[in-house]
Design an enzyme around this catalytic site. Structure first.
Site: not given
Length: 398
Positions: A94, A354, A384, A386
């Protein structure tokens, strides 16, 4: 040793974000989305010689299929940049798009380049969340302490909600506010500076005429925000990741398609090509956390990025905190004591979407234009990541 120099953002744009897997961009290839964003960024700097763009660093969270084969270099060539412009695809899930901006900035900072292209692209309509052939290392499952690496993102959000005591009601209220802020921003035209409209062409067979009917429309806004969202409807949604849990489809980020492109330049290049700087790239930080509570990552990265930038949290006028889940976003806001009024003033990923590896570049475009429009000095993009990370970047309006 070369002296560190300032890095200016001279163009920042993105496509509208489509809902996956059945939205307006479902049939548009991610490399074509990226090409559209790159061409738009270049149009914003007509004085710039395209040959001056040394390299393109592009984020993509699942770089395979239609967005594989080094999508960065392919998009550079399809966008019409000269053969001399390189291209590399990078993956920090991300935070891929934000990391691409940081890596491009670092090349300029140390004097190895004067003009760099950064960005990100992702089609979650075409490429599944875990890719076409997920294959975890067996060692992950051999020891209990490694299992968190393989946890689904929703499970990590449930763990954050439990550990930081974020209630279902708070999550739903946060989600509703995301939609409300996004709708208000759309209606007031606040996204216009950052979005490059996209022509959508749809074709289907006409059995009556034996011809192909073609319909063309211009997509100017993100598809995700819902004006009809309300607490009653959100409360009816079932938890999808854990029995008796609190994380639902309504208080989680939307799966999406989209791309963003950022052009960065040294002071020398700004003067040489008579460019108009939009912002300065100030700092970046990444920090690891336990994979099973990956959503809390920004609370570790943000203080480091602020320290690198030489500013305090209260100096921030605008914070783009990616809403992977309402649970983790609220946990970060509360843990750090972030001012809620400065966090995602135009809504976040719960409403806007997203597109994984593109999000960091997209939200960079958001913060750069928002700082100028609202006459603010410092802004931040954070998310944040993964497998347990947090990333943050700080920008300063010029």
């Amino acid at each position: 040793m070369k002296q560190v120099q300032d890095v200016y953002i001279v163009a920042a744009t993105r496509t509208p974000i489509g809902k996956a897997p059945k939205g307006a961009l479902r049939n548009m290839r991610p490399d074509d989305l990226l090409v559209h964003a790159i061409r738009s960024a270049l149009r914003q700097v007509p004085n710039l010689d395209p040959a001056a763009v040394e390299d393109a660093i592009i984020g993509c969270a699942i770089p395979e299929g239609e967005q594989g084969l080094n999508v960065a270099r392919i998009a550079v060539l399809l966008a019409g940049l000269p053969n001399t412009t390189g291209g590399v695809t990078i993956n920090r899930f991300c935070a891929s798009g934000l990391t691409a901006v940081q890596m491009a900035a670092d090349r300029i900072r140390v004097g190895e380049a004067d003009v760099m292209l950064a960005g990100g692209t992702e089609s979650m309509s075409m490429i599944p969340m875990t890719g076409n052939k997920p294959a975890f290392n067996p060692a992950i499952f051999a020891k209990d302490e490694n299992l968190g690496i393989a946890y689904g993102m929703g499970m990590t959000a449930e763990k954050v909600a439990a550990q930081w005591k974020v209630s279902r009601e708070d999550q739903d209220q946060f989600a509703l506010r995301s939609h409300q802020k996004a709708i208000a921003a759309q209606q007031s035209g606040e996204f216009n500076d950052e979005i490059t409209p996209l022509e959508i062409v749809e074709r289907w067979p006409n059995l009556a005429t034996s011809e192909i009917d073609v319909k063309t429309r211009l997509m100017t806004l993100d598809e995700g925000p819902r004006a009809d969202s309300n607490l009653e409807a959100l409360a009816k949604l079932r938890a999808v990741f854990m029995n008796k849990g609190s994380v639902t489809a309504g208080n989680s980020s939307q799966t999406s398609d989209g791309a963003g492109a950022i052009l960065l330049a040294s002071e020398a290049a700004v003067k040489r090509f008579n460019l108009q700087p939009l912002a300065l790239f100030r700092s970046f930080a990444v920090k690891g956390v336990p994979p099973e509570i990956m959503g809390i990552g920004p609370k570790e990265a943000i203080p480091i990025a602020l320290r690198h930038a030489g500013i305090h949290q209260d100096d921030l006028g605008w914070i783009e905190l990616n809403e992977a889940f309402a649970a983790q976003a609220l946990a970060v806001v509360r843990d750090l004591g972030l001012n809620p009024d400065k966090v995602n003033p135009m809504g976040g990923a719960i409403a806007l979407g997203h597109p994984l590896g593109a999000t960091g570049a997209i939200r960079t475009a958001t913060v750069v234009h928002a700082l100028r429009r609202r006459k603010l000095k410092y802004g931040m993009v954070s998310m944040c990541v993964g497998t347990g990370m947090g990333a943050a970047g700080v920008f300063e309006a010029v």
